[in-house]
Design a protein around this motif. Structure first.
Motif, mmCIF file in Angstrom:
data_model
loop_
_atom_site.group_PDB
_atom_site.id
_atom_site.type_symbol
_atom_site.label_atom_id
_atom_site.label_comp_id
_atom_site.label_asym_id
_atom_site.label_seq_id
_atom_site.Cartn_x
_atom_site.Cartn_y
_atom_site.Cartn_z
ATOM 1 N N THR A 99 -0.903 7.827 -3.767
ATOM 2 C CA THR A 99 -1.006 6.369 -3.835
ATOM 3 C C THR A 99 0.081 5.774 -4.729
ATOM 4 O O THR A 99 0.481 4.632 -4.538
ATOM 5 C CB THR A 99 -2.409 5.922 -4.297
ATOM 6 O OG1 THR A 99 -2.738 6.563 -5.519
ATOM 7 C CG2 THR A 99 -3.446 6.245 -3.232
ATOM 8 N N LEU A 102 2.831 5.406 -2.386
ATOM 9 C CA LEU A 102 2.492 4.293 -1.506
ATOM 10 C C LEU A 102 2.731 2.959 -2.215
ATOM 11 O O LEU A 102 3.249 2.012 -1.619
ATOM 12 C CB LEU A 102 1.024 4.404 -1.069
ATOM 13 C CG LEU A 102 0.513 3.432 -0.028
ATOM 14 C CD1 LEU A 102 1.248 3.636 1.296
ATOM 15 C CD2 LEU A 102 -0.978 3.618 0.165
ATOM 16 N N HIS A 105 6.181 1.351 -2.135
ATOM 17 C CA HIS A 105 6.690 0.820 -0.869
ATOM 18 C C HIS A 105 5.747 -0.141 -0.169
ATOM 19 O O HIS A 105 5.932 -0.417 1.018
ATOM 20 C CB HIS A 105 7.017 1.976 0.081
ATOM 21 C CG HIS A 105 7.972 2.957 -0.513
ATOM 22 N ND1 HIS A 105 9.279 2.662 -0.760
ATOM 23 C CD2 HIS A 105 7.799 4.231 -0.947
ATOM 24 C CE1 HIS A 105 9.881 3.694 -1.310
ATOM 25 N NE2 HIS A 105 8.995 4.674 -1.432
ATOM 26 N N SER A 106 4.728 -0.634 -0.849
ATOM 27 C CA SER A 106 3.792 -1.524 -0.160
ATOM 28 C C SER A 106 3.153 -2.514 -1.121
ATOM 29 O O SER A 106 3.447 -2.544 -2.309
ATOM 30 C CB SER A 106 2.721 -0.712 0.564
ATOM 31 O OG SER A 106 1.911 -0.060 -0.371
ATOM 32 N N VAL A 107 2.225 -3.267 -0.571
ATOM 33 C CA VAL A 107 1.510 -4.300 -1.309
ATOM 34 C C VAL A 107 0.486 -3.645 -2.246
ATOM 35 O O VAL A 107 -0.194 -2.695 -1.848
ATOM 36 C CB VAL A 107 0.788 -5.230 -0.305
ATOM 37 C CG1 VAL A 107 0.052 -6.357 -1.014
ATOM 38 C CG2 VAL A 107 1.772 -5.763 0.712
ATOM 39 N N ILE A 110 -3.080 -2.735 -0.907
ATOM 40 C CA ILE A 110 -3.147 -1.555 -0.032
ATOM 41 C C ILE A 110 -3.217 -0.286 -0.887
ATOM 42 O O ILE A 110 -3.985 0.627 -0.609
ATOM 43 C CB ILE A 110 -1.932 -1.506 0.921
ATOM 44 C CG1 ILE A 110 -2.021 -2.676 1.909
ATOM 45 C CG2 ILE A 110 -1.868 -0.171 1.656
ATOM 46 C CD1 ILE A 110 -0.793 -2.838 2.766
ATOM 47 N N TYR A 111 -2.436 -0.260 -1.945
ATOM 48 C CA TYR A 111 -2.434 0.880 -2.863
ATOM 49 C C TYR A 111 -3.815 1.091 -3.462
ATOM 50 O O TYR A 111 -4.328 2.196 -3.488
ATOM 51 C CB TYR A 111 -1.386 0.622 -3.946
ATOM 52 C CG TYR A 111 -1.619 1.335 -5.245
ATOM 53 C CD1 TYR A 111 -1.324 2.683 -5.385
ATOM 54 C CD2 TYR A 111 -2.134 0.662 -6.346
ATOM 55 C CE1 TYR A 111 -1.524 3.345 -6.581
ATOM 56 C CE2 TYR A 111 -2.340 1.316 -7.554
ATOM 57 C CZ TYR A 111 -2.035 2.656 -7.665
ATOM 58 O OH TYR A 111 -2.240 3.302 -8.839
#
Length: 182
Positions: A99, A102, A105-107, A110-111
Motif C-alpha cells: 500500500t 500504491l 501513485h494514487s489517491v 484508495i491507499y
C-alpha cells in the motif's frame, strides 16, 4: 464486577491434561482454567500467557475425551504461537509495503481502503491456517474423534456452519480431520 472479575477463573487439571501437556511440549507454558463468565462462549487461548480457558458449561456438557480433544486443540495454538505471530507480521508487513507503493501513485483514499481491506483479508487467512493447524496438532495427540464430535455438536446446536473471519466453517475443519480417522 468490572472487567468480569466476579467470574474469577479456577485452575482445572486432570492427569490426562497433565499428560497431554507433557506430550505436546507445553507442560511448563500452558495452564488450563475453567470460567463461569457468561460472555465466554467457547474455549480459547490467551496467546501471551498461554492460558487456556474452558467455559464451565463445556466441562459439564462434553465427555472427558471431547474436553481433552478441545484442550489438545488449544495446546496446538500454544505450540504454534510463534509461527502464527511470524505469519501475521509477514502479512501486515506485506500490506504496508504494497500500500505504500500504491500510495506513491494514487489517491490517498484508495491507499487507505486498500490497506485496511488487505490487512483484514490476510489476517483472516493467517487465522484460518492457525485454526486448521491447531486442529491437526491436537488430533495428532488425542485423535480426531473428539474434535470431530465437538464440531458436529456445535453445528447441530447453532444450526450454522458459515465460519467467521477468524475461524473456518466447521464442515471444512471436519473434512480435514476425517482422513485421520482409523
Amino acid at each position: 464486577g468490572i472487567l468480569g472479575w466476579k467470574y474469577k477463573p479456577t485452575p482445572y487439571s486432570t492427569p490426562e491434561i497433565t499428560n497431554l501437556a507433557k506430550r505436546m511440549g507445553v507442560s511448563g507454558n500452558a495452564k488450563v482454567f475453567v470460567t463461569s463468565n457468561p460472555w465466554i462462549g467457547g474455549p480459547f487461548t490467551n496467546a501471551l500467557s498461554c492460558a487456556v480457558y474452558l467455559p464451565a458449561n463445556w466441562i459439564a456438557a462434553f465427555p472427558k475425551s471431547e474436553v481433552l480433544a478441545t484442550v489438545g486443540h488449544e495446546f496446538g495454538h500454544v505450540t504454534r504461537r510463534r509461527r502464527f505471530a511470524l505469519e501475521a507480521l509477514v502479512a501486515i508487513s506485506s500490506v504496508v509495503s504494497f500500500t505504500y507503493l500504491l500510495a506513491l501513485h494514487s489517491v490517498p483514499l484508495i491507499y487507505e481502503v486498500a490497506e485496511v481491506s488487505l490487512a483484514l483479508l490476510l489476517l483472516s487467512i493467517v487465522s484460518w491456517r492457525g485454526e486448521f493447524r491447531a486442529d491437526m496438532e491436537g488430533a495428532r495427540f488425542t485423535g480426531p474423534e473428539g474434535l470431530i464430535a465437538v464440531f458436529e455438536l456445535l453445528k447441530a446446536e447453532t444450526k450454522r456452519d458459515d465460519g467467521s473471519e477468524s475461524h473456518p466453517p466447521l464442515h471444512k475443519r471436519i473434512e480435514r480431520l476425517a482422513p485421520l480417522l482409523d
